[in-house]
Design an enzyme around this catalytic site. Structure first.
Site, PDB file in Angstrom:
ATOM      1  N   ASP A 111      34.432  -2.305  34.518  1.00  0.00           N
ATOM      2  CA  ASP A 111      35.258  -0.537  33.601  1.00  0.00           C
ATOM      3  C   ASP A 111      34.563   0.010  34.439  1.00  0.00           C
ATOM      4  OD1 ASP A 111      36.177   0.492  31.545  1.00  0.00           O
ATOM      5  OD2 ASP A 111      34.364   0.926  30.207  1.00  0.00           O
ATOM      6  N   ASP A 134      33.620   3.812  32.653  1.00  0.00           N
ATOM      7  CA  ASP A 134      32.785   5.206  31.748  1.00  0.00           C
ATOM      8  C   ASP A 134      31.887   3.329  30.441  1.00  0.00           C
ATOM      9  OD1 ASP A 134      34.167   7.321  32.104  1.00  0.00           O
ATOM     10  OD2 ASP A 134      36.638   6.430  31.665  1.00  0.00           O
ATOM     11  N   GLU A 189      31.213   9.261  29.055  1.00  0.00           N
ATOM     12  CA  GLU A 189      32.008   8.806  27.453  1.00  0.00           C
ATOM     13  C   GLU A 189      30.768  10.532  26.453  1.00  0.00           C
ATOM     14  OE1 GLU A 189      31.069   5.198  26.312  1.00  0.00           O
ATOM     15  OE2 GLU A 189      33.320   4.602  26.949  1.00  0.00           O
ATOM     16  N   LYS A 210      45.644   6.950  24.429  1.00  0.00           N
ATOM     17  CA  LYS A 210      44.529   7.174  23.284  1.00  0.00           C
ATOM     18  C   LYS A 210      43.700   7.724  22.954  1.00  0.00           C
ATOM     19  CE  LYS A 210      45.886   1.684  23.007  1.00  0.00           C
ATOM     20  NZ  LYS A 210      46.320   1.525  23.939  1.00  0.00           N
ATOM     21  N   ALA A 227      46.555  19.095  26.495  1.00  0.00           N
ATOM     22  CA  ALA A 227      45.660  17.976  26.664  1.00  0.00           C
ATOM     23  C   ALA A 227      44.992  17.674  27.975  1.00  0.00           C
ATOM     24  CB  ALA A 227      45.281  16.995  25.579  1.00  0.00           C
ATOM     25  N   SER A 232      40.781   2.557  32.518  1.00  0.00           N
ATOM     26  CA  SER A 232      42.127   2.861  31.764  1.00  0.00           C
ATOM     27  C   SER A 232      42.210   4.025  32.363  1.00  0.00           C
ATOM     28  CB  SER A 232      41.978   2.346  30.515  1.00  0.00           C
ATOM     29  OG  SER A 232      41.841   1.221  29.542  1.00  0.00           O
ATOM     30  N   ASP A 239      31.799  -1.948  28.074  1.00  0.00           N
ATOM     31  CA  ASP A 239      31.017  -1.559  26.600  1.00  0.00           C
ATOM     32  C   ASP A 239      31.430  -1.012  25.680  1.00  0.00           C
ATOM     33  OD1 ASP A 239      31.103   2.227  27.244  1.00  0.00           O
ATOM     34  OD2 ASP A 239      32.753   0.594  28.471  1.00  0.00           O
TER      35      ASP A 239
END
Length: 383
Positions: free
Chosen positions: A8, A10, A17, A50, A68, A108, A166
């Site tokens: 992954d 972030d 994050e 999400k 956004a 993601s 994480d």
């Protein structure tokens, strides 16, 4: 055998994050919507949609996702470049390939953000065998699609893949893909990551030792596996301790440095007696420090030892204390007071190491049971 590591981004390789959350908070503020930092936390790791839609639904706000997303894209890179986002241990990406282990980045996040992050931490796409983003699959984490897609593209069986994550979404995705999962604390606590089935949990990727082949990596991960390990009773709590790769002398030196630094910030205008303390978390290997904070109402004073413990709990939740170091200018070096010993009893074993150090270099070591042989532990958890 582990023949591929699927990373992954972030919170694993890039400390981004908090930057993402800051941009998210600012976006909703621009819309006069009160969505706070903590509102984003349950939605990390599942992709940008999400990330924005989760807090919006919780607050009953009708989100224009495209608006956004554009705001995020326009503000993220500028804020990220004001930080030093590379997380400890990211050299494992290059070390893995040298050892004959394939690597893939499985984030993601949208592809533009993945590329921005890679650049910010000093890596490039060429440092991975494959790079996948949120656009690579229809279903994002916690579904396993991105990891299964990576395995197919690398030509590696899922059982031979190690996922590095994480977030809770990410751990669940890795386990659904029938892969072993190495989880990094920071975004989530040890207990929460373990509850989702993480096989190995470390404080950062620097805790993964050196390896020169897939066989050596597999041995490291198998030895550190927590999936079938029984917790050890630390006071009133069962904790699965981390198998440390650094020497005791190295860790204790770092603890002394942390306690000394904390002592410099002690607030002791009445007694003039400054103390610093550091505790070593058994579960993660992290060091947490604290100093004494006095008060005009002297009973409200907080000792350095308790301050360090509270710091650890605020970061991890329930902890087990592997080692406590107390740093003072007393001669001989000062031990914890009775109140601190009782607080320690809640999170320490009989053989938890207590190290007392004075500013002039005097050092004493003992066990917790030497200082408090018969601590009070609530009857239901006595052993």
């Amino acid at each position: 055998m582990i023949n591929a590591i699927l990373f992954d981004m972030d919170g694993v390789l890039c400390d981004s994050e908090e930057v993402s959350i800051s941009v998210g908070v600012n976006y909703f503020k621009s819309k006069n919507v009160n969505i706070t930092h903590d509102d984003f936390l349950p939605h990390l790791g599942g992709g940008e949609r999400k990330f924005f839609e989760g807090p919006s639904r919780a607050k009953g706000y009708h989100l224009d996702y495209d608006d956004a997303s554009n705001y995020f894209k326009n503000h993220y890179e500028e804020l990220l470049n004001k930080t030093k986002p590379a997380l400890p241990g990211i050299d494992i990406v290059k070390r893995a390939r040298k050892a004959g282990v394939k690597t893939a980045l499985c984030s993601s996040a949208p592809r533009w953000k993945v590329l921005v992050n890679i650049k910010a931490i000093g890596l490039s796409e060429d440092d991975f065998d494959a790079v996948f983003s949120g656009e690579s699959v229809k279903r994002n984490k916690p579904e396993p699609d991105i990891y299964l897609n990576a395995a197919i593209n690398l030509g590696i069986d899922p059982s031979e893949c190690l996922v590095v994550e994480d977030s809770l979404f990410g751990v669940r995705a890795g386990k659904k893909a029938n892969m072993r999962v190495l989880a990094v604390t920071g975004t989530e606590s040890f207990d929460k990551l373990a509850s989702q089935g993480a096989d190995v949990i470390v404080s950062d990727l620097g805790a993964v030792g050196s390896f020169n082949s897939p066989e050596e990596l597999d041995k490291i991960i198998s030895q550190d596996s927590t999936s079938n390990a029984d917790g050890i009773l630390y006071g009133a709590n069962y904790i699965v301790p981390l198998k440390r790769r650094m020497s005791d002398s190295f860790v204790e030196k770092k603890m002394e440095e942390a306690a000394s630094y904390a002592r410099d910030h002690a607030y002791a205008p009445y007694s003039k007696f400054k103390v610093g303390a550091a505790v070593l978390s058994a579960a993660t290997g992290r060091i947490y420090s604290g100093c004494n904070v006095e008060n005009s109402s002297y009973g409200a004073t907080i000792c350095a030892e308790r301050n360090a413990i509270l710091h650890a709990i605020a970061e991890e939740g329930i902890i087990g204390i592997d080692t406590l170091l107390v740093y003072s200018d007393d001669d001989p070096p000062a031990p914890p007071c009775a109140n601190c010993l009782q607080v320690l009893a809640e999170f320490a074993k009989k053989d938890t190491k207590i190290i007392l150090v004075s500013v002039n270099g005097e050092r004493r070591e003992m066990l917790f049971s030497d200082l408090l042989p018969n601590p009070f532990i609530f009857p239901s958890v006595r052993k």
